[in-house]
Design a protein around this motif. Structure first.
Motif, mmCIF file in Angstrom:
data_model
loop_
_atom_site.group_PDB
_atom_site.id
_atom_site.type_symbol
_atom_site.label_atom_id
_atom_site.label_comp_id
_atom_site.label_asym_id
_atom_site.label_seq_id
_atom_site.Cartn_x
_atom_site.Cartn_y
_atom_site.Cartn_z
ATOM 1 N N CYS A 184 0.793 -1.232 0.000
ATOM 2 C CA CYS A 184 0.000 0.000 0.000
ATOM 3 C C CYS A 184 0.825 1.281 0.000
ATOM 4 C CB CYS A 184 -0.943 0.010 1.195
ATOM 5 S SG CYS A 184 -2.188 -1.297 1.161
ATOM 6 N N SER A 185 2.105 1.197 0.262
ATOM 7 C CA SER A 185 2.921 2.417 0.252
ATOM 8 C C SER A 185 4.319 2.098 -0.235
ATOM 9 C CB SER A 185 2.972 3.023 1.661
ATOM 10 O OG SER A 185 3.462 2.081 2.582
ATOM 11 N N ARG A 199 0.399 -0.483 -4.692
ATOM 12 C CA ARG A 199 -0.657 -0.782 -5.685
ATOM 13 C C ARG A 199 -0.163 -1.658 -6.833
ATOM 14 N NH1 ARG A 199 -3.833 0.165 -1.784
ATOM 15 N NH2 ARG A 199 -3.612 2.240 -0.935
ATOM 16 N N TRP A 200 0.963 -2.335 -6.658
ATOM 17 C CA TRP A 200 1.433 -3.271 -7.684
ATOM 18 C C TRP A 200 0.887 -4.670 -7.408
ATOM 19 C CZ3 TRP A 200 7.183 -2.402 -9.487
ATOM 20 C CH2 TRP A 200 7.331 -1.078 -9.891
ATOM 21 N N GLY A 201 0.393 -4.911 -6.219
ATOM 22 C CA GLY A 201 0.000 -6.255 -5.852
ATOM 23 C C GLY A 201 1.215 -7.154 -5.731
ATOM 24 N N ASN A 234 -3.280 -9.183 -1.363
ATOM 25 C CA ASN A 234 -2.535 -8.819 -2.566
ATOM 26 C C ASN A 234 -3.459 -8.272 -3.648
ATOM 27 O OD1 ASN A 234 -0.056 -9.570 -1.513
ATOM 28 N ND2 ASN A 234 -0.216 -11.674 -2.252
ATOM 29 N N LEU A 235 -4.575 -8.959 -3.849
ATOM 30 C CA LEU A 235 -5.508 -8.551 -4.898
ATOM 31 C C LEU A 235 -6.131 -7.194 -4.600
ATOM 32 C CD1 LEU A 235 -7.977 -11.055 -6.474
ATOM 33 C CD2 LEU A 235 -5.967 -9.947 -7.408
ATOM 34 N N ARG A 236 -6.729 -7.094 -3.418
ATOM 35 C CA ARG A 236 -7.478 -5.880 -3.105
ATOM 36 C C ARG A 236 -6.560 -4.661 -2.984
ATOM 37 N NH1 ARG A 236 -11.679 -4.027 -4.571
ATOM 38 N NH2 ARG A 236 -11.664 -2.563 -2.866
ATOM 39 N N SER A 237 -5.351 -4.863 -2.515
ATOM 40 C CA SER A 237 -4.435 -3.728 -2.386
ATOM 41 C C SER A 237 -4.113 -3.150 -3.760
ATOM 42 C CB SER A 237 -3.144 -4.162 -1.695
ATOM 43 O OG SER A 237 -2.392 -5.037 -2.510
ATOM 44 N N ARG A 238 -4.096 -4.007 -4.766
ATOM 45 C CA ARG A 238 -3.800 -3.534 -6.115
ATOM 46 C C ARG A 238 -4.906 -2.613 -6.633
ATOM 47 N NH1 ARG A 238 -0.389 -4.943 -10.844
ATOM 48 N NH2 ARG A 238 -1.761 -4.517 -12.574
ATOM 49 N N ALA A 239 -6.127 -2.828 -6.130
ATOM 50 C CA ALA A 239 -7.240 -1.982 -6.568
ATOM 51 C C ALA A 239 -7.464 -0.814 -5.609
ATOM 52 C CB ALA A 239 -8.511 -2.817 -6.702
ATOM 53 N N GLY A 240 -6.496 -0.577 -4.717
ATOM 54 C CA GLY A 240 -6.592 0.615 -3.893
ATOM 55 C C GLY A 240 -7.180 0.426 -2.516
ATOM 56 N N ALA A 241 -7.235 -0.809 -2.032
ATOM 57 C CA ALA A 241 -7.817 -1.047 -0.708
ATOM 58 C C ALA A 241 -7.070 -0.255 0.373
ATOM 59 C CB ALA A 241 -7.793 -2.536 -0.385
ATOM 60 N N ASP A 242 -7.824 0.162 1.361
ATOM 61 C CA ASP A 242 -7.273 0.960 2.453
ATOM 62 C C ASP A 242 -6.395 0.103 3.371
ATOM 63 O OD1 ASP A 242 -7.066 3.185 4.229
ATOM 64 O OD2 ASP A 242 -8.506 2.166 5.522
ATOM 65 N N ALA A 243 -5.190 0.597 3.687
ATOM 66 C CA ALA A 243 -4.246 -0.169 4.503
ATOM 67 C C ALA A 243 -4.802 -0.421 5.901
ATOM 68 C CB ALA A 243 -2.907 0.556 4.585
ATOM 69 N N ALA A 244 -5.456 0.577 6.454
ATOM 70 C CA ALA A 244 -5.979 0.430 7.815
ATOM 71 C C ALA A 244 -7.033 -0.675 7.878
ATOM 72 C CB ALA A 244 -6.571 1.753 8.288
#
Lengths: 199, 199
Positions: free
Chosen positions: B96-97, B102-104, B170-180
């Motif tokens: 996420c950072s 956002r590369w997954g 991994n998947l959701r973070s690539r689509a911008g999921a919130d880290a918190a």
DNA sequence: ACCATCCTGAAATGAGGATTCCAAGATACT
DNA sequence: AGTATCTTGGAATCCTCATTTCAGGATGGT
């Protein structure tokens, strides 16, 4: 006055859904679409616009006709944990056997590709996630009302967890994961959320 | 007798990893590789072979240099649940950072694409999954030895669950999921596995 | 029967894809 | 210095891509 379409746009779009679902948008050419649907290139462009718009239409159709009915059924099921268990059971069944075996989920697949940088695609992805999570949440609240949840379980965090688990199932099933193992994993997850021997 | 390479194949492959990781193999052209690495087409083909072989080499490099060190650290950590918690913390941080936000995960991404039909790619995917699961399992067994697991928890099924959860992250973070939100979800998962207030 | 309107088919367009070829340059051993 | 061997740059190859064009066919209201 005008001539009328010689094909059914709805049936054609369904064929397109399956193409993009199985192969991904980047690996599917317009020629593939022409061949699979039998529609001529001109009619295709006249009806759906270019490839990006066609993909978006297919993705939205998948969400509406494949995902949302499952979400709705889950959210409206009054049984609580058994409803969630059944949801995952049907998911694993659909992902590992039958016509769409090893295709994964079209929306999950879109998460991993380059197509997710398009804002309109991203919006569908977010909507899908929101609705999946909300359905899980509703079902967990129902479960809580019926005393099926263990003392420390937080429906909100559990809904997030089960939603992410569904993505995991979708991904791994596409790479050939064993259905029995997936079922066992889901059962363990539900068991850890519910009061012992509730699922 | 011969001339010597005018570039560092290792550094070049690392650049290629990042290209395929971020954009996917289908959306990355050889021209992109030539531009990003500065290597000439001829040298590229002479050194790595064609695109598919180049992708495989990049995927294997990712597994060896990015995934496996994390898996090893997790498996060898003697703290039990805190080790798993830290693993996920680092994962979410990386997803996420920072440079790769956002590369997954390159391997997770490969699950969803058409490249997963290649048997050699599939082998890397299976190996990745096996090693991730095994590391989770080892850490859970350690946790069990230290009395950190709740009575009904099965280390095998829990390892499967946490591995699938990682794919979800991994998947959701690539689509911008919130880290918190991701952190909260993981915490809830660990909490449900461990004795209360262990994580 | 007429005709404006749309649909259809097949070819054309032009950009970009992966891969190969070859002449020229660099290397290190004899 | 000479030479066999490899690397390099860049053009060339051939294929596939998405998209457009246009002539001809079909339609339905008048």
């Amino acid at each position: 006055m005008p001539d009328i379409k010689h094909f059914d746009p709805d049936a054609a779009l369904e064929t397109v859904v399956r193409l993009f679902w199985r192969q991904g948008v980047a690996s599917t050419g317009i020629q593939d679409v022409v061949t699979a649907t039998g529609i001529n290139r001109s009619s295709l462009y006249a009806t759906f616009g270019g490839k990006q718009e066609l993909y978006l239409a297919a993705l939205r159709r998948y969400l509406e006709l494949r995902s949302q009915p499952m979400f709705r059924r889950l959210a409206e099921d009054e049984r609580g944990l058994p409803a969630i268990s059944e949801f995952f059971g049907a998911l694993i069944e659909a992902r590992c056997s039958g016509e769409y075996a090893r295709w994964g989920c079209m929306v999950s697949n879109a998460h991993a590709g380059a197509e997710n940088s398009d804002p309109e695609v991203r919006a569908v992805l977010d909507r899908h996630h929101q609705e999946l999570r909300d359905a899980m949440y509703a079902s967990l609240v129902t479960a809580g009302r019926q005393g099926q949840l263990s003392a420390g379980a937080d429906p909100g965090a559990s809904a997030d967890l089960l939603a992410l688990l569904a993505y995991g199932v979708n991904l791994r099933s596409r790479a050939g994961a064993d259905a029995a193992t997936l079922r066992r994993t889901v059962a363990a997850a539900l068991d850890s959320i519910g009061v012992r021997a509730a699922a």
